[in-house]
Write an enzyme that holds these catalytic residues in place. Structure first.
Site, PDB file in Angstrom:
ATOM      1  N   CYS A  34       0.827  -1.203   0.000  1.00 39.79           N
ATOM      2  CA  CYS A  34       0.000   0.000   0.000  1.00 39.79           C
ATOM      3  C   CYS A  34       0.864   1.256   0.000  1.00 39.79           C
ATOM      4  CB  CYS A  34      -0.951   0.023   1.190  1.00 39.79           C
ATOM      5  SG  CYS A  34      -0.119   0.043   2.785  1.00 39.79           S
ATOM      6  N   CYS A 103      -3.181  -2.489   8.490  1.00 43.51           N
ATOM      7  CA  CYS A 103      -2.687  -1.197   8.976  1.00 43.51           C
ATOM      8  C   CYS A 103      -2.286  -1.314  10.443  1.00 43.51           C
ATOM      9  CB  CYS A 103      -3.742  -0.119   8.800  1.00 43.51           C
ATOM     10  SG  CYS A 103      -4.593  -0.193   7.217  1.00 43.51           S
TER      11      CYS A 103
HETATM   12 FE1  FES Z   1      -1.619   0.535   4.190  1.00 38.57          FE
HETATM   13 FE2  FES Z   1      -3.443   1.360   5.827  1.00 38.57          FE
HETATM   14  S1  FES Z   1      -3.653   1.042   3.704  1.00 38.57           S
HETATM   15  S2  FES Z   1      -1.388   0.957   6.263  1.00 38.57           S
END
Ligand code: FES
Length: 147
Positions: A34, A103
């Site tokens: 991400c 996360c």
């Molecule tokens: Fe990667 Fe939240 S989307 S830490």
């Protein structure tokens, strides 16, 4: 509402944002999938975490979990600090949507990285602490299975 009130509160008013200049330990962990990065600073004296701060370049859940993780670790002994898992952080936030669980793993791993750094700087071994990874993306499958 996708996020709990506590998540929204810690996202809108994150606690402990910033750096500790003379930190005892600093941990940086990212997730290549991400692109988010979290950095946690700890001030440790006599085996107690006196202060914790963070900088997070990431999504709202990453900010909220860093905020809660730093709140939870303050005042804890090192052994107690190891019990602050991503599950403990999520519970303290009244949960996270499943797609945001990773996360909270970033927060757990960044805490561990900071403790690891502290241990290395002081030539000590923290029982039960495993060497942290720089990129939790590698571990993601395992984390999802654990849910
Ligand atoms: Fe990667 Fe939240 S989307 S830490």
């Amino acid at each position: 509402m996708m996020y709990s009130e506590k998540v929204m509160d810690h996202f809108m008013n994150p606690r402990n944002v910033g750096e500790i200049e003379d930190a005892s330990g600093v941990g940086t962990v990212g997730n290549a999938k991400c692109g988010d990065i979290m950095k946690i600073f700890l001030k440790i004296e006599d085996g107690i975490v006196l202060d914790a701060k963070f900088k997070t370049f990431g999504c709202g859940a990453a900010v909220a979990t860093s905020s809660m993780a730093t709140e939870l670790i303050k005042g804890k002994t090192i052994q107690e600090a190891l019990e602050i898992t991503n599950k403990a952080v999520m519970e303290a936030l009244d949960g996270l949507p499943p797609v945001k669980v990773h996360c909270s793993c970033l927060a757990e791993e960044a805490l561990h990285a900071a403790l690891w750094d502290y241990a290395e700087k002081n030539g000590i071994v923290i029982e039960g602490l495993e060497k942290p990874v720089n990129d939790i993306g590698e571990h993601e499958e395992g984390y999802y299975e654990a849910e």
